[in-house]
Design a protein around this motif. Structure first.
Motif, PDB file in Angstrom:
ATOM      1  N   ALA A  33       0.916  -1.167   0.123  1.00  0.00           N
ATOM      2  CA  ALA A  33       0.093   0.077   0.019  1.00  0.00           C
ATOM      3  C   ALA A  33       0.873   1.373  -0.026  1.00  0.00           C
ATOM      4  CB  ALA A  33      -0.969   0.055   1.253  1.00  0.00           C
ATOM      5  N   PRO A  34       0.364   2.212  -0.688  1.00  0.00           N
ATOM      6  CA  PRO A  34      -0.848   2.372  -1.584  1.00  0.00           C
ATOM      7  C   PRO A  34      -0.714   1.684  -2.881  1.00  0.00           C
ATOM      8  CG  PRO A  34       0.478   4.365  -1.625  1.00  0.00           C
ATOM      9  CD  PRO A  34       1.236   3.616  -0.648  1.00  0.00           C
ATOM     10  N   ILE A  35      -1.696   0.859  -3.225  1.00  0.00           N
ATOM     11  CA  ILE A  35      -1.602   0.006  -4.477  1.00  0.00           C
ATOM     12  C   ILE A  35      -2.279   1.027  -5.558  1.00  0.00           C
ATOM     13  CG2 ILE A  35      -2.760  -1.945  -5.513  1.00  0.00           C
ATOM     14  CD1 ILE A  35      -2.723  -3.360  -2.753  1.00  0.00           C
ATOM     15  N   ARG A  36      -1.378   0.995  -6.664  1.00  0.00           N
ATOM     16  CA  ARG A  36      -1.848   1.544  -7.867  1.00  0.00           C
ATOM     17  C   ARG A  36      -1.946   0.563  -9.133  1.00  0.00           C
ATOM     18  NH1 ARG A  36      -2.400   4.758  -4.040  1.00  0.00           N
ATOM     19  NH2 ARG A  36      -1.312   6.328  -3.691  1.00  0.00           N
ATOM     20  N   LEU A  37      -3.259   0.396  -9.462  1.00  0.00           N
ATOM     21  CA  LEU A  37      -3.458  -0.648 -10.610  1.00  0.00           C
ATOM     22  C   LEU A  37      -4.130   0.175 -11.917  1.00  0.00           C
ATOM     23  CD1 LEU A  37      -5.001  -3.351  -8.365  1.00  0.00           C
ATOM     24  CD2 LEU A  37      -2.638  -3.356  -9.405  1.00  0.00           C
ATOM     25  N   CYS A  38      -3.748  -0.191 -12.788  1.00  0.00           N
ATOM     26  CA  CYS A  38      -4.170   0.353 -14.369  1.00  0.00           C
ATOM     27  C   CYS A  38      -4.584  -0.724 -15.205  1.00  0.00           C
ATOM     28  CB  CYS A  38      -2.995   1.182 -15.016  1.00  0.00           C
ATOM     29  SG  CYS A  38      -3.541   1.974 -16.662  1.00  0.00           S
ATOM     30  N   ILE A 142      -3.772  12.424 -13.376  1.00  0.00           N
ATOM     31  CA  ILE A 142      -4.384  11.744 -12.371  1.00  0.00           C
ATOM     32  C   ILE A 142      -3.437  11.497 -11.222  1.00  0.00           C
ATOM     33  CG2 ILE A 142      -4.960   9.171 -12.117  1.00  0.00           C
ATOM     34  CD1 ILE A 142      -6.064   9.209 -14.939  1.00  0.00           C
ATOM     35  N   GLU A 143      -2.133  11.246 -11.571  1.00  0.00           N
ATOM     36  CA  GLU A 143      -0.991  11.268 -10.566  1.00  0.00           C
ATOM     37  C   GLU A 143      -1.356  12.387  -9.564  1.00  0.00           C
ATOM     38  OE1 GLU A 143       3.562  10.136 -10.373  1.00  0.00           O
ATOM     39  OE2 GLU A 143       3.099  11.678 -11.661  1.00  0.00           O
ATOM     40  N   TRP A 144      -1.380  13.696 -10.171  1.00  0.00           N
ATOM     41  CA  TRP A 144      -1.661  15.209  -9.197  1.00  0.00           C
ATOM     42  C   TRP A 144      -2.968  14.765  -8.395  1.00  0.00           C
ATOM     43  CZ3 TRP A 144      -5.880  18.271  -8.783  1.00  0.00           C
ATOM     44  CH2 TRP A 144      -5.535  19.206  -7.906  1.00  0.00           C
ATOM     45  N   GLY A 145      -4.216  14.158  -9.018  1.00  0.00           N
ATOM     46  CA  GLY A 145      -5.257  13.887  -8.295  1.00  0.00           C
ATOM     47  C   GLY A 145      -5.072  13.020  -6.943  1.00  0.00           C
ATOM     48  N   ASP A 154      -6.081   3.472  -0.039  1.00  0.00           N
ATOM     49  CA  ASP A 154      -5.323   2.212   0.044  1.00  0.00           C
ATOM     50  C   ASP A 154      -5.060   1.779  -1.152  1.00  0.00           C
ATOM     51  OD1 ASP A 154      -5.306   2.158   3.063  1.00  0.00           O
ATOM     52  OD2 ASP A 154      -7.223   1.231   2.802  1.00  0.00           O
ATOM     53  N   VAL A 155      -6.045   1.798  -2.157  1.00  0.00           N
ATOM     54  CA  VAL A 155      -6.047   1.269  -3.579  1.00  0.00           C
ATOM     55  C   VAL A 155      -6.493   2.442  -4.459  1.00  0.00           C
ATOM     56  CG1 VAL A 155      -6.732  -0.530  -5.004  1.00  0.00           C
ATOM     57  CG2 VAL A 155      -6.387  -1.034  -2.773  1.00  0.00           C
ATOM     58  N   GLU A 156      -5.818   2.609  -5.569  1.00  0.00           N
ATOM     59  CA  GLU A 156      -6.403   3.444  -6.551  1.00  0.00           C
ATOM     60  C   GLU A 156      -6.306   2.722  -7.831  1.00  0.00           C
ATOM     61  OE1 GLU A 156      -7.154   6.498  -6.244  1.00  0.00           O
ATOM     62  OE2 GLU A 156      -6.021   7.543  -4.636  1.00  0.00           O
ATOM     63  N   ILE A 157      -7.310   2.431  -8.722  1.00  0.00           N
ATOM     64  CA  ILE A 157      -7.329   1.555  -9.759  1.00  0.00           C
ATOM     65  C   ILE A 157      -8.031   2.608 -11.139  1.00  0.00           C
ATOM     66  CG2 ILE A 157      -8.527  -0.303 -11.196  1.00  0.00           C
ATOM     67  CD1 ILE A 157      -8.867  -1.262  -8.129  1.00  0.00           C
ATOM     68  N   THR A 158      -7.319   2.692 -12.371  1.00  0.00           N
ATOM     69  CA  THR A 158      -7.881   3.295 -13.338  1.00  0.00           C
ATOM     70  C   THR A 158      -8.247   2.396 -14.424  1.00  0.00           C
ATOM     71  OG1 THR A 158      -5.660   3.318 -14.248  1.00  0.00           O
ATOM     72  CG2 THR A 158      -6.405   5.336 -13.098  1.00  0.00           C
ATOM     73  N   THR A 175      -0.934   5.405 -12.256  1.00  0.00           N
ATOM     74  CA  THR A 175      -1.190   3.991 -11.620  1.00  0.00           C
ATOM     75  C   THR A 175      -0.341   2.971 -12.303  1.00  0.00           C
ATOM     76  OG1 THR A 175      -2.989   3.693 -13.249  1.00  0.00           O
ATOM     77  CG2 THR A 175      -3.291   4.407 -10.775  1.00  0.00           C
ATOM     78  N   PRO A 176       0.894   2.963 -12.045  1.00  0.00           N
ATOM     79  CA  PRO A 176       1.681   2.356 -12.801  1.00  0.00           C
ATOM     80  C   PRO A 176       2.027   0.760 -12.975  1.00  0.00           C
ATOM     81  CG  PRO A 176       2.999   3.229 -11.003  1.00  0.00           C
ATOM     82  CD  PRO A 176       1.527   3.579 -10.929  1.00  0.00           C
ATOM     83  N   ASN A 177       1.268  -0.065 -11.986  1.00  0.00           N
ATOM     84  CA  ASN A 177       1.167  -1.222 -11.866  1.00  0.00           C
ATOM     85  C   ASN A 177      -0.157  -1.732 -13.049  1.00  0.00           C
ATOM     86  OD1 ASN A 177       3.206  -2.267  -9.853  1.00  0.00           O
ATOM     87  ND2 ASN A 177       1.809  -0.701  -8.919  1.00  0.00           N
ATOM     88  N   VAL A 178       0.401  -2.333 -14.134  1.00  0.00           N
ATOM     89  CA  VAL A 178      -0.374  -2.560 -15.254  1.00  0.00           C
ATOM     90  C   VAL A 178      -1.207  -4.250 -15.014  1.00  0.00           C
ATOM     91  CG1 VAL A 178      -0.518  -2.778 -17.543  1.00  0.00           C
ATOM     92  CG2 VAL A 178       0.870  -1.111 -16.788  1.00  0.00           C
ATOM     93  N   ILE A 179      -2.609  -4.087 -15.413  1.00  0.00           N
ATOM     94  CA  ILE A 179      -3.079  -5.142 -15.457  1.00  0.00           C
ATOM     95  C   ILE A 179      -3.592  -5.389 -16.849  1.00  0.00           C
ATOM     96  CG2 ILE A 179      -5.178  -6.683 -14.753  1.00  0.00           C
ATOM     97  CD1 ILE A 179      -4.977  -5.356 -12.007  1.00  0.00           C
TER      98      ILE A 179
END
Length: 289
Positions: A33-38, A142-145, A154-158, A175-179
């Protein structure tokens, strides 16, 4: 790096084909955390919104405070499905477009949903104008937001649209962790070429910590093609979690205008929900609830 301290049980038993037994590389570690998923894929209909919404719900059900950014100007996506409580407002409520244009703060465009702990930044078809008349620094918007929210999540997902324009770059930067959700078809495989090029350029020029965290085979059916695509993804993304998401009519029904309920609410025992529970637990490094 070590294997996850908590590896949930696979979503089904050993009798299932290999492409429904998730491949977790030995180098894989849960996200801190904080988890960032795209959730991103160049082609429409690949399961991006389904993955983003279902994953966001399951992480919220685990007790995490989750925010889902709808970065898709098309109708019928995350905003439509989750129907956030925007209050009794006339016209279009403050949304992602207004934040990116500097007309609203991140807090003002973040709304609660019916799922405790899950919030949404909505988008509407008006978001299309941002690509034509984009403000300075759009790619960092979005990063600024995320960084300027009064109470961090805890988690931000785009949830990205099916294009690789500046909005998608903004999602990748924030959100640089790509799915990558895709279907086992030639069309989706062809779309991966341009997506990988965009990921490589973004990583080398803008966001060095960008990485492909998971690849999801959406709506999988038992076939030689599915197995071939699963094997190819294991080879192409050796550091990523690779897994199949089973086909289910319940997912499509849950997002219909007449229903519009989260999958866990509409069909809590659906096998496809087990897949997303497993994915959420593995990414977060904790047991599914």
């Amino acid at each position: 790096m070590s294997v996850p301290s908590v590896v949930p049980s696979p979503p089904a038993g050993d009798e299932l084909p290999a492409w429904l037994r998730p491949r977790i590389p030995t180098s894989f570690t849960p996200l801190s955390a904080p988890i960032r998923l795209c959730c991103i894929m160049q082609k429409g209909g690949s399961g991006k919104s389904t993955a983003a919404v279902c994953l966001a719900c399951e992480l919220a059900l685990m007790g995490k405070r989750v925010r889902l950014w709808d970065v898709d100007a098309q109708l019928g996506g995350a905003t439509h499905w989750l129907n956030p409580d925007t209050g009794d407002q006339r016209g279009e409520p403050a949304n992602l477009l207004h934040m990116l244009k500097g007309e609203a703060s991140p807090d003002e465009v973040t709304y609660p949903t019916s799922v405790p702990g899950l919030y949404v930044v909505p988008s509407y078809t008006s978001l299309k104008q941002i690509e034509l008349d984009s403000p300075p620094g759009l790619e960092q918007g979005i990063e600024w937001g995320i960084n300027n929210t009064s109470e961090p999540f805890d988690v931000e997902i785009t949830d990205c649209g099916p294009s690789l324009g500046r909005l998608t770059i903004a999602a990748l930067v924030g959100t640089p962790n790509v799915i990558i959700p895709l279907k086992a078809s030639g069309f989706d495989l062809n779309a991966l070429t341009e997506l990988n090029r965009t990921l490589d350029l973004t990583k080398s020029r803008v966001k060095p910590d960008l990485q492909v965290t998971a690849v999801l085979l959406s709506e999988v059916l038992k076939s030689n093609l599915t197995q071939a695509v699963f094997d190819a993804m294991c080879g192409d993304y050796p550091e990523a979690l690779i897994m199949g998401i089973r086909q289910s009519v319940k997912v499509r029904e849950a997002s219909l205008d007449s229903i519009r309920k989260p999958l866990h609410d509409y069909a809590p025992d659906a096998t496809v929900r087990q897949d997303f529970q497993y994915l959420a637990a593995t990414l977060a490094g904790q047991e599914a609830t």
